[in-house]
Design a protein around this motif. Structure first.
Motif, short mmCIF file in Angstrom:
data_model
loop_
_atom_site.label_atom_id
_atom_site.label_comp_id
_atom_site.label_asym_id
_atom_site.label_seq_id
_atom_site.Cartn_x
_atom_site.Cartn_y
_atom_site.Cartn_z
N LEU B 307 0.82 -1.20 0.00
CA LEU B 307 0.00 0.00 0.00
C LEU B 307 0.86 1.25 0.00
O LEU B 307 0.51 2.25 -0.61
N LYS B 308 2.00 1.17 0.70
CA LYS B 308 2.90 2.33 0.72
C LYS B 308 3.45 2.58 -0.67
O LYS B 308 3.54 3.72 -1.11
N PHE B 313 -0.98 6.09 -7.12
CA PHE B 313 -0.87 7.26 -6.27
C PHE B 313 0.22 7.07 -5.23
O PHE B 313 0.36 6.01 -4.66
N LEU B 315 1.55 7.87 -1.59
CA LEU B 315 1.00 8.31 -0.32
C LEU B 315 1.83 9.47 0.21
O LEU B 315 3.03 9.48 0.07
N LEU B 325 -7.65 6.84 1.83
CA LEU B 325 -7.09 5.49 1.79
C LEU B 325 -8.08 4.53 1.17
O LEU B 325 -7.75 3.63 0.41
#
Lengths: 323, 343
Positions: B307-308, B313, B315, B325
């Motif tokens: 996810l990081k 996109f 973060l 999120l």
């Protein structure tokens, strides 16, 4: 990339005992240690014995009106949401029980949309859970404040459901598990009770209100058969009490009148025992699962659909949650 | 919300005793649902050819997972790269269903130059995480299949003096992605003394290279003495030195699984001959824990890294708004749908 060959065979016969069934025991030990959360909401206008019934169900002073509060039951001007938690233990099983009371519901002169604060509260709990779930560093065990069950109290008028009853259940049955109960049923004779139940069930059907256990979520034939019987016996006509009396040499929970003692746990007197067995002894886990797998997922899917999609996000684009 | 003090109810033996509510029945309700649902478990086996991996897997689950095996000759082996072969079998015992997937990795360590032989394996493990993350972020989550690798048995040759460079490199590459259980294969080539020495050597090298192998959790204080003793014995025997066999041999008047040598019979299920039973006990009694560690540690690591890194996109350094999120996840889900699916 890489080549992956898959093969599958079903129903392999074992040539000896391995011990796979012990996995169940491992899981059971683990879940017992972790403890359980259960959140129950009680809805109905004042005077229907809601708090007494919940205390009777869990055999402890778990509702708002515990002995420490004093007798004054002031009706608030708007619907309030009051949640009280207790940890109760039985047979080595610890349960954190949260009772969510909704004083003010149905008590105003104008009760239009009085279910909005309730709906808002329920959705807020889904939102809280969702926020934690999508977090990058999320908690191992997400605290569950979602409402697993909503006990809706029907006034024992003997006639039919009130407009408010129908509106509330129509709006909320798609969002939370609703279990309708007929309150203070000792005001009706057995015949009156049966007629009333029958009429109420017909009305619920006419208005398409799916109370728990919902037809569409029966897992298999075994569940369906069991749940069919329960659905046909609902709504349960109950009486609550936290006082004990002596009847035929036994101490029973009941209400003493000049003409006899109404025994709460006597199936000939009322259906409290049926409600308790259904709610606590057999369907407690299922209530949680339907909340998580159905109601919560519905909320989540709606959130994803509302906010997702393939449009680009601008810096100023703030989405408001559907509360 | 405010908390009240803990209300204690006594232990009730009679269900109809006044005071008994009945939620003590909750574990049984959970039990019933678990039995209905059954379990999924994925075990990966890695090691050079000829270390007895397939035989051992068959022995472990007392079932023939590889009924028609064609063992390739050396010439064929040289050309092959590492392959991934997943076999799934559904085992039922006393009403409990287990859907077991064994992921074999033939070709590992076989090539002359084994420099790159584990990138395929790591890609497989990551793909299962990726798939799960994708499913978990999707709209329809009712029937997510968990194909993540819950445990990896790494087979070490008994012929060396400890770990080989390849062993060290491989374990270091996957120890943050999967639970690694090192196993000394074909233990009947060693005497008991040689076995103990090899075990100690391997443990020292694991320490030296900071390899994180799967650690059995200590028994809880409320477990019975027998279980505690069992846990202690298991922990003391790692790495397990095992022998596998699909053959039944006559020994001491009964039929046992074993290997017949002119000098005697090695019994697979004899704890004095090898650690096979310990390995099996460990696997079965810790199946749940292996799944939990995979979910809570390895998968969560993968997920947060993923996810990081993000899809389209980046973060921000500022802790993101949860709704942002959520959008990120939704877009991640939709954009993954657009990319090509796995072969």
């Amino acid at each position: 990339h890489y080549y992956c060959r898959q093969s599958e065979s079903i129903g392999s016969t074992l040539l000896g005992y391995i011990g796979i069934d012990t996995i169940i025991e491992q899981m059971r030990k683990k879940t017992m240690k972790a403890g359980f959360d259960f959140n129950i909401m009680i809805v109905g206008h004042s005077g229907l014995g809601k708090s007494t019934l919940v205390n009777t169900l869990f055999k402890s002073q778990v509702s708002r009106w515990s002995s420490g509060w004093g007798g004054e039951h002031k009706i608030p001007k708007t619907v309030e949401i009051k949640a009280v938690s207790h940890v109760i233990e039985e047979g080595g099983v610890k349960m954190k029980l949260t009772v969510i009371d909704t004083p003010g519901f149905g008590d105003q002169i104008n009760n239009e949309n009085c279910w909005d604060p309730i709906s808002k509260y329920i959705n807020e709990q889904y939102e809280k859970f969702l926020k934690e779930e999508v977090n990058i560093a999320r908690k191992k065990r997400i605290p569950d404040t979602r409402v697993h069950c909503c006990l809706y109290f029907i006034s024992p008028t003997g006639h039919s459901l009130r407009q408010l009853d129908i509106e509330f259940m129509k709006h909320l049955s798609r969002v939370v598990n609703i279990i309708p109960v007929i309150a203070k049923s000792d005001t009706m004779t057995p015949d009156e009770k049966n007629e009333f139940k029958h009429r109420v069930r017909k009305e619920l059907e006419t208005h398409g209100i799916e109370y728990y256990p919902q037809n569409e979520f029966d897992d298999d034939m075994e569940d369906k058969n069991e749940n069919d019987k329960i659905r046909e016996a609902m709504p349960f006509a109950v009486v609550g009490s936290d006082k004990e009396f002596q009847v035929n040499g036994k101490r029973v929970l009941g209400r003493k009148t000049a003409w006899g003692v109404v025994e709460v746990e006597n199936p000939n007197h009322c259906e409290f025992a049926l409600l308790r067995d259904f709610l606590i002894r057999s369907h407690l886990q299922d209530l949680k699962e339907v909340t998580h797998n159905i109601h919560y997922e519905t909320y989540r899917a709606r959130r994803l659909n509302d906010n997702g999609g393939l449009h680009p996000i601008s810096a100023n684009n703030t989405q408001e949650s559907n509360l | 919300m405010w908390w009240s003090h803990v209300l204690q109810q006594g232990q009730f033996t009679n269900p109809e005793t006044p005071g008994y509510v009945g939620f003590a029945n909750l574990p049984n309700q959970v039990h019933r649902k678990s039995v209905k649902k059954g379990f999924e478990f994925t075990l990966m086996v890695v090691g050079e050819s000829g270390l007895g991996k397939s035989t051992l897997i068959n022995s472990l689950f007392l079932t023939d997972l590889y009924p028609e095996r064609i063992i390739p000759g050396a010439a064929e082996k040289i050309e092959r790269t590492v392959q991934i072969e997943a076999s799934t079998v559904e085992i039922e015992e006393r009403g409990v269903k287990l859907r077991l997937t064994v992921v074999d990795t033939p070709g590992y360590g076989d090539a002359i130059n084994s420099q790159d032989c584990f990138s395929t394996i790591i890609a497989y493990i990551d793909d299962q995480f990726e798939r799960y993350l994708h499913d978990e972020s999707g709209l329809n989550r009712r029937h997510i299949v968990d194909n993540r690798v819950h445990c990896c048995f790494y087979f070490i040759s008994p012929l060396g003096h400890g770990l080989k460079p390849l062993d060290v490199q491989f374990m270091k590459a996957i120890h943050n992605k999967v639970n690694v259980v090192p196993v000394i294969a074909k233990a009947d080539t060693l005497t008991l003394r040689e076995r103990e020495r090899l075990k100690r050597r391997i443990l020292d090298e694991i320490d030296e290279h900071s390899i994180k192998i799967y650690h059995l959790p200590d028994a809880e204080s409320d477990e019975d003495e027998e279980f505690k003793e069992q846990t202690r014995t298991l922990k003391a025997s790692i790495p397990f030195a095992v022998v596998g066999s699909n053959q039944q041999i006559e020994a001491k008047g009964k039929k046992v699984r074993g290997r017949l040598y002119p000098w005697g019979v090695v019994e697979v299920e004899n704890p004095e001959h090898n650690d096979f039973l310990k390995l099996r006990t460990m696997l079965i009694t810790h199946m749940q824990d292996l799944q939990e560690v995979t979910q809570d540690l390895h998968y969560e690591n993968f997920r947060s890294e993923r996810l990081k890194r993000g899809g389209r996109f980046e973060l921000l350094e500022v802790p993101p708004d949860p709704i942002f999120l959520l959008l990120q996840l939704a877009l991640f889900h939709f954009s993954s749908q657009l990319s090509t699916a796995l072969p």
